[in-house]
Design an enzyme around this catalytic site. Structure first.
Site, PDB file in Angstrom:
ATOM      1  N   GLY A  14       0.811  -1.213   0.000  1.00  0.00           N
ATOM      2  CA  GLY A  14       0.000   0.000   0.000  1.00  0.00           C
ATOM      3  C   GLY A  14       0.839   1.256   0.000  1.00  0.00           C
ATOM      4  CB  THR A  16       0.311   4.121  -4.643  1.00  0.00           C
ATOM      5  OG1 THR A  16      -0.942   3.961  -3.972  1.00  0.00           O
ATOM      6  CG2 THR A  16       0.702   2.814  -5.324  1.00  0.00           C
ATOM      7  N   GLY A  18       0.283   8.427   0.888  1.00  0.00           N
ATOM      8  CA  GLY A  18       0.224   8.522   2.339  1.00  0.00           C
ATOM      9  C   GLY A  18       1.437   7.984   3.076  1.00  0.00           C
ATOM     10  N   GLY A  20       2.489   4.946   3.429  1.00  0.00           N
ATOM     11  CA  GLY A  20       3.245   3.962   2.661  1.00  0.00           C
ATOM     12  C   GLY A  20       4.228   4.600   1.700  1.00  0.00           C
ATOM     13  CE1 TYR A 154      -7.290   1.550  10.592  1.00  0.00           C
ATOM     14  CE2 TYR A 154      -7.474   2.759  12.652  1.00  0.00           C
ATOM     15  CZ  TYR A 154      -6.753   2.401  11.535  1.00  0.00           C
ATOM     16  OH  TYR A 154      -5.487   2.901  11.357  1.00  0.00           O
TER      17      TYR A 154
END
Length: 264
Positions: A14, A16, A18, A20, A154
């Site tokens: 993940g 791409t 933020g 990450g 979450y």
């Protein structure tokens, strides 16, 4: 402190955007060969291109694969070959009335936020232990410890990651492989901006909206601002290094003092 990751290959799921993307940038800046991962090949290529604008000499491998599936996880691993550093960053989040969350949504949060990380660890940990060196990390959240009433599903998934991380650290005991979780606090990303505006007046300018959000919904933050993704990345890069060789089985906080305890 000079961190040198030359000769190491990292997979950041993940990555791409933020947190990450910031982690991938930090690892590449330290010299690692970095797999940029996402489901959409165009977004993966675009992210790699943007990173190369910042680090022209970066060794990047676009890895377009849905790692929430067995096939995608294997594709990601095959694209990189030997992986020395695994950063399980991929995750989804959102608000919901706890009594309205359907079974399928509970399963989706577990499968994306927890099972995908378990699957990749299962694929890559044996190679790391066999070589006598490796780093596995799970990007958790303050929500793992301070469960938000509006994001119980979450929080559940992030609490599970703390257990998974500690358990795999025991599995890797004595092998030269370290396994840790990073507890990220409220962080400034595009997705979080949308989340903030779900809870405060959309007519407010961003700086004021952020202050109102922290004051009303995250008042225990000692930083009293959102954390920037690069600040999370600094911890991940350190944990990926030789200098962190004695740090394993931990849940390390980059939370701006949000969790009101000495230990998680």
């Amino acid at each position: 402190m000079r961190i040198d990751l030359k000769g190491r290959t990292a997979l950041v799921t993940g990555s791409t955007q933020g947190i990450g993307a910031a982690i991938a940038t930090g690892l590449a800046g330290a010299g690692a060969r970095v797999g940029i991962n996402g489901r959409d090949s165009a977004r993966v290529e675009d992210s790699a291109a943007r990173l190369r604008e910042v680090l022209p000499d970066a060794d990047l491998v676009p890895v377009a694969a849905d790692v929430t599936t067995e096939e995608g996880a294997r594709r990601a691993v095959d694209a990189l070959g030997q992986v020395d550093i695994l950063v399980n960053n991929l995750g989804i989040f959102g608000t919901a009335d706890p009594l309205e969350i359907a079974d399928d949504e509970w399963r989706r949060y577990f499968e994306v936020n927890v099972l995908a990380a378990i699957r990749l660890t299962r694929l890559l940990l044996p190679g790391m232990t066999g070589r006598g060196w490796g780093r596995v990390q799970y990007i958790a959240s303050d929500s793992a410890v301070v469960i938000p009433a509006e994001m119980i599903h979450y929080g559940m998934s992030k609490t599970a990651l703390l257990a998974v991380s500690r358990g795999f650290a025991k599995q890797a005991a004595g092998t030269g492989v370290t396994v840790n979780a990073v507890i990220a606090g409220p962080t400034h990303t595009a997705g979080v901006e949308d989340f903030v505006y779900e809870l405060v007046d959309r007519d407010l300018a961003w700086e004021e909206a952020q202050r109102v959000f922290m004051r009303r919904h995250r008042p225990q933050s000692l930083l009293q601002r959102l954390i920037e993704p690069e600040e999370i990345a600094h911890m991940v890069v350190y944990l990926s290094s030789e200098q962190a060789s004695a740090t394993t089985g931990g849940a390390l906080r980059v939370d701006g003092g949000y969790v009101d305890s000495i230990l998680p």
